[in-house]
Design a protein around this motif. Structure first.
Motif, mmCIF file in Angstrom:
data_model
loop_
_atom_site.group_PDB
_atom_site.id
_atom_site.type_symbol
_atom_site.label_atom_id
_atom_site.label_comp_id
_atom_site.label_asym_id
_atom_site.label_seq_id
_atom_site.Cartn_x
_atom_site.Cartn_y
_atom_site.Cartn_z
ATOM 1 N N ASN A 29 0.825 -1.217 0.000
ATOM 2 C CA ASN A 29 0.000 0.000 0.000
ATOM 3 C C ASN A 29 0.857 1.264 0.000
ATOM 4 O O ASN A 29 0.467 2.282 -0.593
ATOM 5 N N THR A 32 1.804 1.747 -3.485
ATOM 6 C CA THR A 32 0.630 2.238 -4.214
ATOM 7 C C THR A 32 0.527 3.753 -4.080
ATOM 8 O O THR A 32 0.298 4.463 -5.074
ATOM 9 N N ASP A 65 3.083 0.843 -10.095
ATOM 10 C CA ASP A 65 1.721 0.328 -9.967
ATOM 11 C C ASP A 65 1.687 -1.185 -10.179
ATOM 12 O O ASP A 65 0.856 -1.872 -9.590
ATOM 13 N N ASP A 68 3.483 -2.846 -6.860
ATOM 14 C CA ASP A 68 2.732 -2.946 -5.603
ATOM 15 C C ASP A 68 1.909 -4.237 -5.537
ATOM 16 O O ASP A 68 1.851 -4.897 -4.496
ATOM 17 N N GLY A 69 1.297 -4.610 -6.654
ATOM 18 C CA GLY A 69 0.524 -5.850 -6.675
ATOM 19 C C GLY A 69 1.409 -7.072 -6.486
ATOM 20 O O GLY A 69 1.054 -8.018 -5.781
ATOM 21 N N THR A 78 -2.290 -9.384 0.150
ATOM 22 C CA THR A 78 -3.326 -8.810 -0.718
ATOM 23 C C THR A 78 -4.563 -8.491 0.111
ATOM 24 O O THR A 78 -4.894 -9.221 1.052
ATOM 25 N N GLY A 82 -6.405 -2.607 -0.514
ATOM 26 C CA GLY A 82 -5.314 -2.349 -1.446
ATOM 27 C C GLY A 82 -5.808 -2.274 -2.877
ATOM 28 O O GLY A 82 -5.367 -1.421 -3.663
ATOM 29 N N THR A 83 -6.745 -3.150 -3.228
ATOM 30 C CA THR A 83 -7.318 -3.138 -4.576
ATOM 31 C C THR A 83 -8.078 -1.843 -4.824
ATOM 32 O O THR A 83 -7.950 -1.232 -5.900
ATOM 33 N N ASP A 86 -5.591 0.979 -5.292
ATOM 34 C CA ASP A 86 -4.878 0.822 -6.556
ATOM 35 C C ASP A 86 -5.736 1.280 -7.737
ATOM 36 O O ASP A 86 -5.303 2.103 -8.557
ATOM 37 N N ASP A 90 -5.222 4.817 -9.886
ATOM 38 C CA ASP A 90 -4.971 4.703 -11.332
ATOM 39 C C ASP A 90 -5.834 5.686 -12.107
ATOM 40 O O ASP A 90 -5.363 6.375 -13.014
ATOM 41 N N LYS A 141 -4.582 -11.378 -10.343
ATOM 42 C CA LYS A 141 -4.914 -10.197 -9.556
ATOM 43 C C LYS A 141 -5.990 -10.558 -8.532
ATOM 44 O O LYS A 141 -6.432 -11.686 -8.446
ATOM 45 N N ARG A 152 -3.848 -1.451 -19.399
ATOM 46 C CA ARG A 152 -3.143 -0.300 -18.801
ATOM 47 C C ARG A 152 -1.981 0.180 -19.673
ATOM 48 O O ARG A 152 -1.777 1.374 -19.847
#
Length: 197
Positions: A29, A32, A65, A68-69, A78, A82-83, A86, A90, A141, A152
């Protein structure tokens, strides 16, 4: 498309950078947020007539970006939060690029095209996020990421073209709109297929 088919080529550098940050005590995070701040600064650089630096910074943000994942998966941390961070950050970074260019070029024709582009991005992202939320399909993901013509990386390429070729802003905005609409329709058709009762 490039994210789906080309991720394996860059994954080793993403993983090694993720491990580098983890070894220094950073969380996914935190990276992120770092990616977000770097990405927002790209808009300012573009606005203040430093498009090359802005594009470089934008791509650094995009790389972070992805890191971070990878960090979250490597450290098994995860999270839904956090999702949310993110995906939200974005969109703010992308919107920032459009806002910077809109402020630089307040011509009604360009502003109208930016409005259509924003609508096409909303259309595509709405399908993407909704399918990800309701689909049982899995991906690497935290939810199902639909493939499509514009993922992306393609978005970053097109934002880069907008920033670097500002004398052709109308052309590249129209290309971007077409790519987004095609992607949205691809995802809508896939959604109909995988979610069919």
């Amino acid at each position: 498309m490039l994210d789906t088919h080309g991720r394996a080529l860059v994954q080793p550098s993403i993983q090694s950078t993720a491990q580098f940050f983890l070894n220094r005590g950073l969380s996914a995070n935190q990276v992120t947020v770092m990616a977000f701040l770097v990405g927002v600064s790209a808009s300012m650089l573009i606005y203040y007539d430093m498009p090359i630096f802005g594009v470089i910074v934008l791509w650094i943000s995009g790389f972070l970006d992805a890191v971070d994942g990878s960090m979250a998966r490597q450290s098994k941390t995860t999270s839904a939060w956090g999702t949310v961070l993110d995906v939200t950050f974005d969109r703010v970074v992308e919107t920032g690029i459009l806002l910077a260019l809109a402020l630089k070029y307040p011509d009604p024709k360009i502003l109208f095209l930016f409005l259509i582009l924003a609508i096409s991005i909303i259309f595509t992202m709405t399908i993407f996020l909704t399918v990800g939320a309701v689909s049982d399909k899995q991906s690497m993901k935290s939810f199902y990421y639909q493939p499509g013509l514009a993922e992306r990386t393609e978005g970053f390429i097109l934002f880069s073209f907008l920033a670097l070729f500002q004398n052709q802003l109308v052309l590249w905005t129209i290309v971007f709109i077409v790519v987004e609409i095609v992607t949205g329709l691809q995802r809508l058709l896939e959604a109909r297929r995988i979610l069919k009762d």
